[in-house]
Write an enzyme that holds these catalytic residues in place. Structure first.
Site, PDB file in Angstrom:
ATOM      1  N   ARG A  72       0.830  -1.209   0.000  1.00  0.00           N
ATOM      2  CA  ARG A  72       0.000   0.000   0.000  1.00  0.00           C
ATOM      3  C   ARG A  72       0.863   1.257   0.000  1.00  0.00           C
ATOM      4  O   ARG A  72       0.536   2.257  -0.644  1.00  0.00           O
ATOM      5  CB  ARG A  72      -0.934   0.011   1.214  1.00  0.00           C
ATOM      6  CG  ARG A  72      -1.925   1.148   1.189  1.00  0.00           C
ATOM      7  CD  ARG A  72      -2.880   1.108   2.359  1.00  0.00           C
ATOM      8  NE  ARG A  72      -2.280   1.553   3.593  1.00  0.00           N
ATOM      9  CZ  ARG A  72      -2.987   1.849   4.694  1.00  0.00           C
ATOM     10  NH1 ARG A  72      -4.291   1.713   4.689  1.00  0.00           N
ATOM     11  NH2 ARG A  72      -2.391   2.249   5.786  1.00  0.00           N
ATOM     12  N   SER A  75       1.792   1.876  16.652  1.00  0.00           N
ATOM     13  CA  SER A  75       1.221   2.439  17.869  1.00  0.00           C
ATOM     14  C   SER A  75       1.358   3.946  17.916  1.00  0.00           C
ATOM     15  O   SER A  75       2.269   4.538  17.307  1.00  0.00           O
ATOM     16  CB  SER A  75       1.907   1.833  19.098  1.00  0.00           C
ATOM     17  OG  SER A  75       3.235   2.319  19.220  1.00  0.00           O
ATOM     18  N   THR A  76       0.471   4.571  18.667  1.00  0.00           N
ATOM     19  CA  THR A  76       0.516   6.025  18.833  1.00  0.00           C
ATOM     20  C   THR A  76       1.795   6.449  19.537  1.00  0.00           C
ATOM     21  O   THR A  76       2.413   7.465  19.179  1.00  0.00           O
ATOM     22  CB  THR A  76      -0.709   6.499  19.628  1.00  0.00           C
ATOM     23  OG1 THR A  76      -1.894   6.109  18.933  1.00  0.00           O
ATOM     24  CG2 THR A  76      -0.704   8.006  19.797  1.00  0.00           C
ATOM     25  N   CYS A 105      -6.061  -2.673  13.602  1.00  0.00           N
ATOM     26  CA  CYS A 105      -6.284  -1.336  14.148  1.00  0.00           C
ATOM     27  C   CYS A 105      -7.721  -0.874  13.980  1.00  0.00           C
ATOM     28  O   CYS A 105      -8.149   0.071  14.648  1.00  0.00           O
ATOM     29  CB  CYS A 105      -5.334  -0.333  13.508  1.00  0.00           C
ATOM     30  SG  CYS A 105      -5.461  -0.257  11.712  1.00  0.00           S
ATOM     31  N   THR A 108       4.800   5.034  19.519  1.00  0.00           N
ATOM     32  CA  THR A 108       5.935   5.004  18.589  1.00  0.00           C
ATOM     33  C   THR A 108       5.813   6.116  17.557  1.00  0.00           C
ATOM     34  O   THR A 108       6.802   6.746  17.185  1.00  0.00           O
ATOM     35  CB  THR A 108       6.022   3.637  17.893  1.00  0.00           C
ATOM     36  OG1 THR A 108       6.163   2.608  18.876  1.00  0.00           O
ATOM     37  CG2 THR A 108       7.199   3.590  16.931  1.00  0.00           C
ATOM     38  N   GLY A 109       4.590   6.370  17.096  1.00  0.00           N
ATOM     39  CA  GLY A 109       4.371   7.438  16.134  1.00  0.00           C
ATOM     40  C   GLY A 109       4.830   8.787  16.651  1.00  0.00           C
ATOM     41  O   GLY A 109       5.413   9.593  15.914  1.00  0.00           O
ATOM     42  N   LYS A 135      11.425  -0.808   6.729  1.00  0.00           N
ATOM     43  CA  LYS A 135      11.808  -1.472   7.981  1.00  0.00           C
ATOM     44  C   LYS A 135      10.589  -2.257   8.459  1.00  0.00           C
ATOM     45  O   LYS A 135       9.655  -1.705   9.020  1.00  0.00           O
ATOM     46  CB  LYS A 135      12.246  -0.478   9.052  1.00  0.00           C
ATOM     47  CG  LYS A 135      13.058  -1.165  10.159  1.00  0.00           C
ATOM     48  CD  LYS A 135      12.706  -0.786  11.563  1.00  0.00           C
ATOM     49  CE  LYS A 135      11.375  -1.050  12.114  1.00  0.00           C
ATOM     50  NZ  LYS A 135      11.210  -2.374  12.769  1.00  0.00           N
ATOM     51  N   PRO A 136      10.583  -3.582   8.239  1.00  0.00           N
ATOM     52  CA  PRO A 136       9.435  -4.380   8.664  1.00  0.00           C
ATOM     53  C   PRO A 136       9.469  -4.647  10.160  1.00  0.00           C
ATOM     54  O   PRO A 136      10.500  -4.475  10.815  1.00  0.00           O
ATOM     55  CB  PRO A 136       9.612  -5.678   7.873  1.00  0.00           C
ATOM     56  CG  PRO A 136      11.100  -5.802   7.698  1.00  0.00           C
ATOM     57  CD  PRO A 136      11.610  -4.387   7.564  1.00  0.00           C
ATOM     58  N   GLU A 177       9.769  -6.664  13.559  1.00  0.00           N
ATOM     59  CA  GLU A 177      10.709  -7.742  13.879  1.00  0.00           C
ATOM     60  C   GLU A 177      10.033  -9.108  13.947  1.00  0.00           C
ATOM     61  O   GLU A 177      10.680 -10.143  13.764  1.00  0.00           O
ATOM     62  CB  GLU A 177      11.425  -7.455  15.203  1.00  0.00           C
ATOM     63  CG  GLU A 177      10.529  -7.408  16.434  1.00  0.00           C
ATOM     64  CD  GLU A 177       9.943  -6.034  16.693  1.00  0.00           C
ATOM     65  OE1 GLU A 177       9.345  -5.851  17.773  1.00  0.00           O
ATOM     66  OE2 GLU A 177      10.080  -5.144  15.826  1.00  0.00           O
ATOM     67  N   GLU A 219      -0.451   6.277  10.468  1.00  0.00           N
ATOM     68  CA  GLU A 219      -1.667   5.538  10.774  1.00  0.00           C
ATOM     69  C   GLU A 219      -1.447   4.907  12.143  1.00  0.00           C
ATOM     70  O   GLU A 219      -0.735   3.912  12.270  1.00  0.00           O
ATOM     71  CB  GLU A 219      -1.946   4.464   9.725  1.00  0.00           C
ATOM     72  CG  GLU A 219      -3.229   3.696  10.002  1.00  0.00           C
ATOM     73  CD  GLU A 219      -3.407   2.502   9.085  1.00  0.00           C
ATOM     74  OE1 GLU A 219      -4.384   1.767   9.286  1.00  0.00           O
ATOM     75  OE2 GLU A 219      -2.578   2.296   8.193  1.00  0.00           O
TER      76      GLU A 219
END
Length: 487
Positions: A207, A279-280, A334, A282-283, A222-223, A225, A300
């Site tokens: 996407r 996650s918020t 989510c 980490t965002g 970066k996928p 882990e 997102e």
């Protein structure tokens, strides 16, 4: 320590890169592997395809080993599926350099050719759809039928953007001055960093990447882990499709190194765009890193979707909608409904039928088993969070209607759980559970329901059931990294 000398001008002859003792060097226009050993894959269950299982990072069109590796576990059994290159900040910066060098050429590739390459990538995904689905199930635990569905719409993103690549138009705009017109040109930004979650390890990549490549940008992925194999399998297919070296790069890393890698990617001056799903918390960290160089970002983040059922609703339809919106991927999406707000006149009937549907239609098991509708949670930390929410709710007066504990199949399995008598002071009422937990909150009036539904600072989806069923699945619009210039 990586040293990267670069030029802002894409007319520069090459980017010189040296990674000491990291098994990677940029020499005479090609990527040469160093002394680091190749990583191997340990075959798992379900007839996993060895041709698509890659364990090294993919940078500059080459499979590059790292000095260390981290294990990827099967969430259903806990067995090690394989060990993947554990990249750090130096490798991340090397990938950005490779992507920037590739951008200097990729930006000039015609829209028709970019479209053709994306279409070839899509065709290869369709040709390998069964193998790609098996990889998703093995590393995420998702039931195979759900994984197959993900691969199909994951591929469709590439198909869509292969066609949209031909339609990146400019515009001519009238201005207040009669003798002047504004000319708008859309041009690719540059290197886009794509950081993706584990719950949709293929679709979240295509996407974002499909949009970027269609616009003429290059990417560093970066996928998560927990699920790097899907990203690396896509890299293999991109390579087969003829995507030029450096246009699509993948840097896997362990949770231990994720913070350093994320910071390196988001602060690198060669990166122009950051796209993150997760996650918020980490965002917020990534936004902070991006702010220092004012990078463009697309986020997102977390959701806490309410599912609202009024007295006028058809109970059977409401229950069917609740099942579909709650238990997809064992509640690990989510846009899953996290709170079920049910009006008091229909509450008892809804709870009874909801419980019956859970017991009848949901089958917990290994994702490769045909009967399974609910696989394991991604890891033990995820199970512990569900346990914490259930325990907190019970301590504050909630009632377990069905489920409520770990499943006998193993430590990462949790029973689909329905709670009643839930109140707003409970954790499950204001935190995203991300698991197979359905808490039901009784309300009196529409105003009360709206107030409860809006008592959150996050949200990606909302579902309302009344005489008609309305569903809004709200996703952020995919951002094609381009910008306009006026002349």
């Amino acid at each position: 320590m990586a040293t990267c000398f670069w030029w802002r001008s894409c007319g520069a002859p090459h980017v010189r890169l040296v990674l000491h003792d990291r098994g990677l060097c940029r020499v005479a226009g090609s990527w040469a592997p160093g002394r680091a050993p190749l990583r191997t894959y340990v075959p798992g269950r379900g007839g996993l395809p060895t041709t698509l299982l890659r364990t090294n990072s993919f940078v500059g069109g080459r499979w590059i080993p790292a000095a260390a590796a981290f294990p990827v576990l099967d969430p259903a059994s806990g067995a090690e599926l394989g060990r993947v290159a554990d990249c750090g900040a130096p490798e991340a910066r090397a990938a950005v350099c490779a992507a920037y060098e590739a951008f200097c050429n990729w930006r000039g590739v015609s829209a028709k050719e970019r479209s053709s390459l994306l279409r070839k990538w899509y065709d290869l995904m369709i040709r390998n759809k069964d193998d790609l689905a098996k990889i998703i199930t093995a590393e995420s635990g998702k039931p195979l039928k759900e994984a197959q569905g993900e691969i199909m719409y994951s591929a469709l993103f590439l198909e869509w953007f292969s066609e949209e690549a031909r339609r990146i138009y400019g515009d001519i705009i009238y201005t207040p001055a009669k003798e002047k017109r504004a000319l708008v040109l859309k041009q690719p930004l540059g290197v886009a960093v794509v950081i993706t979650p584990w719950n949709f390890p293929s679709a979240m990549i295509t996407r974002k990447v499909g949009a970027a490549l269609a616009a003429g940008c290059t990417v560093v992925v970066k996928p998560a882990e927990d699920t790097p194999f899907s990203a690396l399998a896509l890299a293999e297919l991109a390579n087969q499709a003829g995507i030029p070296p450096g246009v699509y790069n993948v840097i896997p890393c362990s949770q231990k190194k994720a913070k350093d890698v994320g910071e390196a990617l988001c602060t690198d001056p060669l990166v122009s765009k950051i796209s993150f799903t997760g996650s918020t918390a980490t965002g917020k960290i990534l936004l902070h890193h991006a702010a220092n160089s004012v990078k463009r970002v697309s986020m997102e983040l977390g959701g806490h979707a309410p599912f609202i059922v009024f007295d006028s609703a058809n109970v059977d339809q409401a229950v069917a909608g609740a099942m579909a919106s709650k238990f997809r991927n064992s509640g690990q999406t989510c846009v899953c409904s996290n709170r079920f707000l049910v009006q008091k006149g229909i509450h008892d009937s809804f709870v009874k039928k909801f419980a019956e549907a859970i017991k009848t239609n949901l089958h917990v098991g290994d994702g490769f088993e045909e009967r399974t509708t609910q696989g394991p949670l991604i890891n033990e930390k995820a199970v512990e969070k569900v346990e914490k929410h259930v325990s907190d709710a019970l301590s504050k007066g909630a009632t377990v209607v069905t489920g409520g504990k770990r499943h006998q199949l193993g430590k990462n399995f949790f029973e689909p759980t329905l709670l009643s008598n839930v109140t707003q002071d409970m954790l499950c009422s204001h935190e995203e559970t991300f698991g197979p937990l359905a808490p039901v909150i009784k309300f009196d009036s529409e105003e009360e329901a709206v107030a409860i539904a809006n008592a959150t600072d996050v949200g990606l989806a909302e579902t309302t059931d009344s005489p008609w069923i309305f569903r809004w699945w709200i996703f952020p619009v995919v951002d094609i990294p381009s910008h306009g210039r006026k002349a």
